[in-house]
Design an enzyme around this catalytic site. Sequence first.
Site, mmCIF file in Angstrom:
data_model
loop_
_atom_site.group_PDB
_atom_site.id
_atom_site.type_symbol
_atom_site.label_atom_id
_atom_site.label_comp_id
_atom_site.label_asym_id
_atom_site.label_seq_id
_atom_site.Cartn_x
_atom_site.Cartn_y
_atom_site.Cartn_z
ATOM 1 N N ASP A 124 27.469 42.995 35.093
ATOM 2 C CA ASP A 124 27.932 41.942 35.983
ATOM 3 C C ASP A 124 27.036 42.031 37.226
ATOM 4 O OD1 ASP A 124 29.699 40.035 37.241
ATOM 5 O OD2 ASP A 124 30.577 41.709 38.336
ATOM 6 N N ASP B 156 27.933 40.350 41.029
ATOM 7 C CA ASP B 156 28.676 40.421 42.286
ATOM 8 C C ASP B 156 29.719 41.536 42.259
ATOM 9 O OD1 ASP B 156 27.755 38.055 43.949
ATOM 10 O OD2 ASP B 156 28.213 37.066 42.054
#
Length: 222
Positions: free
Chosen positions: A8, A10
């Site tokens: 991922d 953020d």
Amino acid sequence: MIKALVFDFDGLIFDTETQEYKAMVELFEEYGAELPLEVWGKCIGTHASFFDPFAYLEEQIGQTVNREELRSRKSERVNELLKEEKALPGVEDYLKAAREAGLKIGLASSSHYDWVSRHLNFLGIAEYFECIKTADDVENVKPDPALYLKAAECLGVSPEEALAFEDSANGALAAKRAGMYCVVIPNSVTKDLVFDEVDHRMETMAELELHLLIEKVQKQGE
């Protein structure tokens, strides 16, 4: 056997989420309002349209606000805060270890490509990623599994051969729905969220070497 890692972005590679929450809290405080973390948590790891903080602000204060102005001010403040940030602990070590081990490396983010690529270049780690899938590539972002399925396809592996790294409940759910292993590394904004079944949880990537983590996850999955 794990052949690929999918990260991922953020809150997992770069702690944008803490800074974004801080910027939103500051705006709310100007109106004498509060934005509880449990409320803000609804939109972490998914599309911003899932929760509209400005509509929530209007509900709290009983009046309308200039949303475009506030969005612009929030973005400026977030960018200001992020200038002092670096990749989160252990991220670069994991990327280097993965490359040395011959693992494929991908990224799956509910944010847009221009946001992700700009910050990856700022951090100096863009070159590690063979495949980057973002909100621009799918109709539905996390917790829908589409991003992770597309990342696996792009990397040429089956989802069962990939290990996803997530910091949010929505992201972890997407990874597991895709059929991947999933390790969660929550940050200060996501640490109290409720995570469904995942394969392992850590404080940071720095606490366990990558090869030991992979061995642990694969053994638990047998």
